[in-house]
Scaffold this motif. Structure first.
Motif, PDB file in Angstrom:
ATOM      1  N   LEU A   1       0.835  -1.194   0.000  1.00 35.70           N
ATOM      2  CA  LEU A   1       0.000   0.000   0.000  1.00 35.70           C
ATOM      3  C   LEU A   1       0.875   1.252   0.000  1.00 35.70           C
ATOM      4  N   ARG A   2       0.482   2.209  -0.796  1.00 35.85           N
ATOM      5  CA  ARG A   2       1.203   3.475  -0.894  1.00 35.85           C
ATOM      6  C   ARG A   2       0.235   4.614  -0.614  1.00 35.85           C
TER       7      ARG A   2
ATOM      8  N   GLU B   1       3.697  11.639  -1.544  1.00 36.72           N
ATOM      9  CA  GLU B   1       3.572  10.186  -1.655  1.00 36.72           C
ATOM     10  C   GLU B   1       4.482   9.465  -0.684  1.00 36.72           C
ATOM     11  N   ASP B   2       5.008  10.206   0.303  1.00 36.01           N
ATOM     12  CA  ASP B   2       5.887   9.569   1.292  1.00 36.01           C
ATOM     13  C   ASP B   2       5.532  10.008   2.715  1.00 36.01           C
ATOM     14  N   LEU B   3       4.233  10.033   3.001  1.00 38.59           N
ATOM     15  CA  LEU B   3       3.734  10.371   4.339  1.00 38.59           C
ATOM     16  C   LEU B   3       4.168  11.761   4.783  1.00 38.59           C
ATOM     17  N   GLY B   4       4.164  12.714   3.867  1.00 34.21           N
ATOM     18  CA  GLY B   4       4.392  14.101   4.213  1.00 34.21           C
ATOM     19  C   GLY B   4       5.828  14.551   4.262  1.00 34.21           C
ATOM     20  N   ARG B   5       6.775  13.678   3.911  1.00 31.09           N
ATOM     21  CA  ARG B   5       8.188  14.091   3.956  1.00 31.09           C
ATOM     22  C   ARG B   5       8.510  15.099   2.862  1.00 31.09           C
ATOM     23  N   THR B   6       8.104  14.814   1.637  1.00 27.48           N
ATOM     24  CA  THR B   6       8.369  15.701   0.506  1.00 27.48           C
ATOM     25  C   THR B   6       7.059  15.982  -0.221  1.00 27.48           C
TER      26      THR B   6
END
Length: 320
Positions: free
Chosen positions: A268-269, A290-295
């Motif tokens: 899951l993404r 697409e990376d849980l709010g990192r970028t």
């Protein structure tokens, strides 16, 4: 990081360059408080100037139109114009114009006094600022068998120490970061990279110190502890004076949503959206992570539905 200064003279001009003879954006008046960058600018005559933050210039000077000042390249946006105020004009035959930096305790809370031009908005923001530590704690269990309970009531109304020990580095509401309003919390669900626990994200909002935040915090244990995954970022000042940003501008009362889609290997993404909101003015951009709010990547600079706050956004199940 930002600081606050207060105008102590009758009137002071906001200059387009840190020079006495430079053209002016507007003027500020006595008792007005200004949000500024922590670095001072010294002109050729040795006079010291403060530089207004991008947000302060945006909302204080009517002549400044951000829509004409932003240069967009890919997912980056640059604000070229700058605004400066002389700190002390005694050598010019006047008097000190500003005092500061102010103590945190003296940072503005009553926006109608600091910025009369936005009094209606100021009153609504001031009324929305709630220090959860000053509210009475509620019992964990309802006193009666009635179902008149609200999801999240214990978290919002109770003191934060009810959630377990939190250090200043793991608590987005710690004293060093002040309280905030207009933020958004999303439940990602059980993420492929983090087993057994649903993931919570807390994003943005306006702090009681007057800063529109764009930091992102993540919790993997139901809100008991938090990890800062994307720091507050106001962009980088370029040699030409422009500001290059890497994520959405700090804001409150924005729309946010999260969806999950299957990727390779049936993993899951997550896809997280931030839309519009309120900063110095209404916003209408769309950002996705697409990376849980990192970028973050901006997918739309000005959405066709226009700028708005307190809006809602939803994702399509299975195809966010």
């Amino acid at each position: 990081d930002v600081e606050w200064f207060e105008v102590v003279y009758t009137k002071a001009f906001v200059k387009k360059e840190p020079r006495e003879k430079a053209k002016s954006w507007c003027w500020v008046v006595k008792n007005q408080k200004l949000q500024v960058y922590p670095q001072r600018v010294v002109d050729e005559e040795g006079f010291e100037w403060i530089e207004l933050t991008f947000r302060e210039l945006w909302r204080t000077c009517d002549k400044y139109d951000v829509s004409e000042d932003l240069i967009v390249s890919g997912e980056h946006a640059q604000g070229i114009s700058r605004g400066f105020v002389l700190i002390d004009a005694t050598a010019l035959g006047l008097a000190p114009l500003l005092q500061g930096p102010l103590r945190v305790a003296d940072w503005p809370l009553d926006w109608s006094r600091c910025f009369p031009c936005v009094k209606p908005l100021a009153e609504s923001v001031a009324n929305a600022l709630i220090d959860v530590t000053q509210l009475p704690a509620v019992t964990t269990q309802p006193e009666s068998s009635s179902m008149e309970a609200y999801l999240g009531e214990g978290l919002w109304r109770g003191s934060l120490d009810r959630l377990g020990p939190m250090s200043s580095t793991s608590n987005p509401f710690s004293a060093g970061r002040s309280t905030r309003s207009g933020f958004r919390v999303l439940c990602v669900g059980h993420h492929a990279e983090i087993a057994h626990h649903p993931v919570l994200l807390l994003m943005g909002g306006e702090t009681s110190g007057g800063l529109f935040a764009n930091d992102v915090w993540r919790s993997e244990d139901g809100g008991a502890t938090w990890t800062l995954v994307s720091e507050q970022d106001g962009g980088d000042r370029q040699p030409d004076g422009s500001i290059r940003v890497r994520k959405w501008m700090g804001r409150s009362s924005f729309a946010a949503a999260v969806g999950v889609v299957a990727s390779e290997g049936s993993r899951l993404r997550s896809v997280v959206y931030v839309v519009g909101g309120q900063a110095a003015r209404l916003l209408g951009d769309v950002w996705v992570s697409e990376d849980l709010g990192r970028t973050w990547t901006r997918t739309c600079a000005e959405a066709p539905f226009g700028r708005r706050e307190r809006a809602s956004v939803a994702v399509c199940p299975g195809c966010p």
